[in-house]
Design an enzyme around this catalytic site. Structure first.
Site, PDB file in Angstrom:
ATOM      1  N   ASN A 150       0.068  -9.951  -1.618  1.00  0.00           N
ATOM      2  CA  ASN A 150      -0.632 -11.047  -0.939  1.00  0.00           C
ATOM      3  C   ASN A 150      -1.727 -11.724  -1.752  1.00  0.00           C
ATOM      4  OD1 ASN A 150      -2.196  -8.702  -0.638  1.00  0.00           O
ATOM      5  ND2 ASN A 150      -3.209  -9.550   1.140  1.00  0.00           N
ATOM      6  N   LYS A 173       1.993  -1.970 -12.275  1.00  0.00           N
ATOM      7  CA  LYS A 173       3.221  -2.288 -11.543  1.00  0.00           C
ATOM      8  C   LYS A 173       2.866  -3.220 -10.391  1.00  0.00           C
ATOM      9  CE  LYS A 173       5.354  -1.156  -7.992  1.00  0.00           C
ATOM     10  NZ  LYS A 173       5.950  -2.441  -7.579  1.00  0.00           N
ATOM     11  N   GLY A 226      -2.448  -1.745  -0.923  1.00  0.00           N
ATOM     12  CA  GLY A 226      -1.210  -1.964  -0.185  1.00  0.00           C
ATOM     13  C   GLY A 226      -1.353  -1.438   1.221  1.00  0.00           C
ATOM     14  N   GLY A 231       0.063   3.983   1.032  1.00  0.00           N
ATOM     15  CA  GLY A 231      -1.167   4.619   0.550  1.00  0.00           C
ATOM     16  C   GLY A 231      -1.143   6.129   0.741  1.00  0.00           C
ATOM     17  N   GLU A 250      -7.022   0.937  -1.442  1.00  0.00           N
ATOM     18  CA  GLU A 250      -7.465  -0.114  -0.516  1.00  0.00           C
ATOM     19  C   GLU A 250      -6.264  -0.490   0.339  1.00  0.00           C
ATOM     20  OE1 GLU A 250     -10.191  -1.167   0.440  1.00  0.00           O
ATOM     21  OE2 GLU A 250     -11.516  -0.382  -1.116  1.00  0.00           O
ATOM     22  N   CYS A 284      -5.717  -8.693   4.046  1.00  0.00           N
ATOM     23  CA  CYS A 284      -6.147  -7.404   4.600  1.00  0.00           C
ATOM     24  C   CYS A 284      -7.420  -7.575   5.402  1.00  0.00           C
ATOM     25  CB  CYS A 284      -6.357  -6.406   3.477  1.00  0.00           C
ATOM     26  SG  CYS A 284      -7.380  -7.062   2.164  1.00  0.00           S
ATOM     27  N   GLU A 462     -14.151  -1.339  -5.195  1.00  0.00           N
ATOM     28  CA  GLU A 462     -13.689  -2.208  -6.268  1.00  0.00           C
ATOM     29  C   GLU A 462     -14.705  -3.343  -6.450  1.00  0.00           C
ATOM     30  OE1 GLU A 462      -9.206  -2.599  -4.815  1.00  0.00           O
ATOM     31  OE2 GLU A 462      -9.424  -2.364  -6.978  1.00  0.00           O
TER      32      GLU A 462
HETATM   33  P1  NAD Z   1       3.110  -2.025   0.295  1.00  0.00           P
HETATM   34  O1  NAD Z   1       2.356  -0.805   0.650  1.00  0.00           O
HETATM   35  O2  NAD Z   1       4.457  -2.224   0.861  1.00  0.00           O
HETATM   36  O3  NAD Z   1       3.294  -2.131  -1.293  1.00  0.00           O
HETATM   37  C1  NAD Z   1       2.181  -2.099  -2.160  1.00  0.00           C
HETATM   38  C2  NAD Z   1       2.663  -1.692  -3.553  1.00  0.00           C
HETATM   39  O4  NAD Z   1       3.115  -0.335  -3.500  1.00  0.00           O
HETATM   40  C3  NAD Z   1       3.825  -2.518  -4.082  1.00  0.00           C
HETATM   41  O5  NAD Z   1       3.643  -2.761  -5.464  1.00  0.00           O
HETATM   42  C4  NAD Z   1       5.014  -1.582  -3.851  1.00  0.00           C
HETATM   43  O6  NAD Z   1       6.101  -1.835  -4.716  1.00  0.00           O
HETATM   44  C5  NAD Z   1       4.378  -0.232  -4.131  1.00  0.00           C
HETATM   45  N1  NAD Z   1       5.106   0.928  -3.600  1.00  0.00           N
HETATM   46  C6  NAD Z   1       5.909   0.987  -2.497  1.00  0.00           C
HETATM   47  N2  NAD Z   1       6.396   2.238  -2.360  1.00  0.00           N
HETATM   48  C7  NAD Z   1       5.906   2.991  -3.370  1.00  0.00           C
HETATM   49  C8  NAD Z   1       6.043   4.344  -3.764  1.00  0.00           C
HETATM   50  N3  NAD Z   1       6.798   5.209  -3.094  1.00  0.00           N
HETATM   51  N4  NAD Z   1       5.389   4.758  -4.864  1.00  0.00           N
HETATM   52  C9  NAD Z   1       4.606   3.913  -5.547  1.00  0.00           C
HETATM   53  N5  NAD Z   1       4.448   2.614  -5.252  1.00  0.00           N
HETATM   54  C10 NAD Z   1       5.075   2.155  -4.152  1.00  0.00           C
HETATM   55  O7  NAD Z   1       2.131  -3.250   0.658  1.00  0.00           O
HETATM   56  P2  NAD Z   1       2.461  -4.824   0.574  1.00  0.00           P
HETATM   57  O8  NAD Z   1       3.412  -5.150   1.680  1.00  0.00           O
HETATM   58  O9  NAD Z   1       2.774  -5.215  -0.820  1.00  0.00           O
HETATM   59  O10 NAD Z   1       1.011  -5.431   0.896  1.00  0.00           O
HETATM   60  C11 NAD Z   1       0.516  -5.623   2.186  1.00  0.00           C
HETATM   61  C12 NAD Z   1      -0.471  -4.523   2.542  1.00  0.00           C
HETATM   62  O11 NAD Z   1      -1.517  -4.494   1.579  1.00  0.00           O
HETATM   63  C13 NAD Z   1      -1.150  -4.754   3.875  1.00  0.00           C
HETATM   64  O12 NAD Z   1      -1.213  -3.548   4.582  1.00  0.00           O
HETATM   65  C14 NAD Z   1      -2.559  -5.207   3.475  1.00  0.00           C
HETATM   66  O13 NAD Z   1      -3.544  -4.968   4.436  1.00  0.00           O
HETATM   67  C15 NAD Z   1      -2.773  -4.434   2.229  1.00  0.00           C
HETATM   68  N6  NAD Z   1      -3.826  -5.032   1.403  1.00  0.00           N
HETATM   69  C16 NAD Z   1      -5.036  -4.394   1.321  1.00  0.00           C
HETATM   70  C17 NAD Z   1      -6.064  -4.942   0.581  1.00  0.00           C
HETATM   71  C18 NAD Z   1      -7.401  -4.263   0.472  1.00  0.00           C
HETATM   72  O14 NAD Z   1      -8.112  -4.510  -0.488  1.00  0.00           O
HETATM   73  N7  NAD Z   1      -7.763  -3.396   1.409  1.00  0.00           N
HETATM   74  C19 NAD Z   1      -5.857  -6.133  -0.117  1.00  0.00           C
HETATM   75  C20 NAD Z   1      -4.609  -6.754  -0.018  1.00  0.00           C
HETATM   76  C21 NAD Z   1      -3.600  -6.178   0.734  1.00  0.00           C
END
Ligand code: NAD
Length: 482
Positions: A150, A173, A226, A231, A250, A284, A462
């Site tokens: 995002n 990555k 993510g 997480g 995060e 987020c 961060e």
């Molecule tokens: P996601 O958790 O689906 O993916 C995040 C990353 O993790 C991607 O690069 C994905 O390929 C990787 N990933 C997925 N499975 C994995 C595994 N088994 N091992 C290692 N890596 C893996 O999240 P998304 O859909 O890309 O992003 C949206 C989410 O991110 C929302 O929940 C949002 O709130 C959060 N977000 C948080 C912040 C913050 O700073 N708190 C900022 C932006 C987005």
């Protein structure tokens, strides 16, 4: 179609195991570019390259690091329109938002260029006679970075810049959906003169490339942004191997915005609509729970609906678009699922929630505003991550504060009020990492700490100078000069 964009491993651009078309969510017939996906073995090679580069990079001078980061900042800012366009094309936020995020990335690199020169330690007298104590900070080593879709340029930048500034090597990555901006940043840094192996890019799937980074013994630290479910996996893997890794997570939010009776109505509506729906609600820090006092409730809802009716939802690159499309079909399905859940739970749809057709095939969704909701409905408790928000009516400030805090999350929270008393009380008592008074819950500065508490975050903050807590490790040295 041009040749696919490659991964950077040990200073060389290399072919991947497969190719991933990067699709424009405003027009699914438009392929932004083809980007390779790394294999598990290539991810391991990237980690080995970072490990090999670390001793020399850790001892590079602050001036050397400053110059590379400053050069990167200058190029990002000079190319802000082109990179902002790439961002909007691959992620779907509007061009103004895309350019704004790109400028922010440039500013982050400039900030951390300065931080290279500011890293300091401490010297203390020992409690033992004649002994000196030095406290210094050293880089952590190889940092694995896993980023979401995002904020495709800002989040990789706010991880890479401090990592490099403090002398770490990186394996990045990015999210599989939006590899373009990460590729561009890595290309800029590579040409700015980074030694081979200091920064490695391995685009690909989380389950393959991400998991390899998590499981590898030579990765010293993991920084992840993510969702909460991913997480949790990241955290388990990071501490589960032979060597536990330093960890920073995060994750999601269900951020409350409290609107009190004494709020300036115009300000409150602007803050709510911006915080909940701009960037297609895919932040987020989005204000997805609007907790509104009874005396202003009806006027507030009416004015929000009027404001929403005036918003243009269209192609992210079109001039005049206020809200671009949802990022992809999977996210759109999730948004529609929660719109359905809210209706089933008895919430009243005050506006929106319809799929829209535009000139090009894309994932266009009208922002959805629900009223007559309670804080125990799923729409109030689970992160939707789309242009969907719900209003909860409360009688008093005390009820609003308790409800704002009644959540698993704790990233950002806001209050609209003209009362210094309530604003001050809310800043002290709101259980979130970032508090906004008469400002949207989303939208932060780049030179101060960013992050949350409770279920939203894990580990140190961060951004800003606070980033050094994660990207450095402290050493305490005792000397008896004799
Ligand atoms: P996601 O958790 O689906 O993916 C995040 C990353 O993790 C991607 O690069 C994905 O390929 C990787 N990933 C997925 N499975 C994995 C595994 N088994 N091992 C290692 N890596 C893996 O999240 P998304 O859909 O890309 O992003 C949206 C989410 O991110 C929302 O929940 C949002 O709130 C959060 N977000 C948080 C912040 C913050 O700073 N708190 C900022 C932006 C987005």
């Amino acid at each position: 179609m041009n040749a696919p964009f490659k991964n950077l491993i040990a200073g060389e651009w290399v072919e991947g195991a497969s190719v991933n078309p990067n699709i424009n969510p405003s027009n699914t017939k438009d392929v932004v570019g083809e980007y390779v996906r790394a294999s598990k073995q290539q991810a391991e090679e990237a980690i080995a390259a970072a490990k090999a580069a670390f001793p020399a990079w850790a001892r590079s001078t602050p001036q050397e690091r400053y110059e590379i980061l400053k050069k990167a900042s200058d190029e990002i800012l000079a190319r802000k329109d082109e990179l902002g366009r790439l961002l909007s094309r691959e992620e779907g936020k509007t061009l103004a938002e895309g350019v704004g995020e790109t400028v922010r990335a440039g500013q982050i690199f400039a900030f951390f260029a300065g931080e290279c020169l500011r890293l300091s330690g401490e010297k203390l007298a020992s409690v033992r006679p004649g002994v000196e104590v030095d406290i210094t900070r050293e880089p952590v080593g190889v940092v694995g970075m896993i980023t979401p879709w995002n904020f495709p340029i800002a989040i990789p930048s706010w991880k890479i810049a401090p990592a490099l500034a403090y002398g770490n090597c990186v394996v990045l990555k990015p999210a599989d959906l939006v590899p373009g901006c990460s590729w561009a940043i890595v290309d800029i840094l590579h040409r700015a003169g980074l030694p081979k192996g200091v920064l490695n890019l391995v685009m690909g799937r989380g389950s393959e490339v991400g998991q390899t980074i998590l499981d590898h013994k030579d990765v010293d630290a993991i920084t992840f942004t993510g969702s909460v479910p991913t997480g949790r996996k990241v955290a388990a893997a990071a501490v589960g191997g032979t060597r536990m890794k330093k960890l920073q997570l995060e994750m999601g939010g269900k951020n409350p915005l409290v609107v009190l009776d004494d709020a300036d109505l115009k300000v409150a509506v602007e803050v709510a609509v911006n915080g909940a729906f701009f960037s297609t609600g895919q932040r987020c820090t989005a204000s997805s729970r609007l907790i509104v006092q009874a005396g202003i409730h009806d006027k507030f809802v009416e004015a929000c609906v009027e404001r929403l009716k005036g918003l243009v939802i269209d192609d992210a690159l079109k001039p005049g678009t206020h809200i671009g499309p949802v990022v992809d079909q999977g996210q759109l399905d999730q948004d529609l699922k929660y719109i359905g859940i809210a209706k089933e739970e008895g919430a009243k749809l005050a506006w929106g929630g319809e799929l829209l057709n535009r000139e090009t095939p894309g994932f266009y969704l009208q922002p959805a505003l629900f009223t007559e909701t309670t804080n125990d409905m799923r729409i109030s408790r689970e992160e939707v991550f789309g242009p969907v928000a719900n209003v909860i009516r409360v009688q008093s400030y005390d009820e609003a504060l308790a409800m704002a805090n009644d959540t698993e999350f704790g990233l950002s929270s806001g209050i609209c009020t003209s009362s210094l008393k309530y604003a001050s009380h809310f800043k002290r008592n709101s259980e979130a990492g970032m508090i906004m008074v008469n400002l949207p819950t989303a939208g932060v500065d780049y030179h101060v700490p960013f992050g949350g508490r409770k279920g939203s975050s894990y580990g140190s903050r961060e951004q800003g100078a606070y980033a050094r807590e994660f990207y450095t490790t402290v050493k305490t040295a005792y000397t008896f000069p004799g």
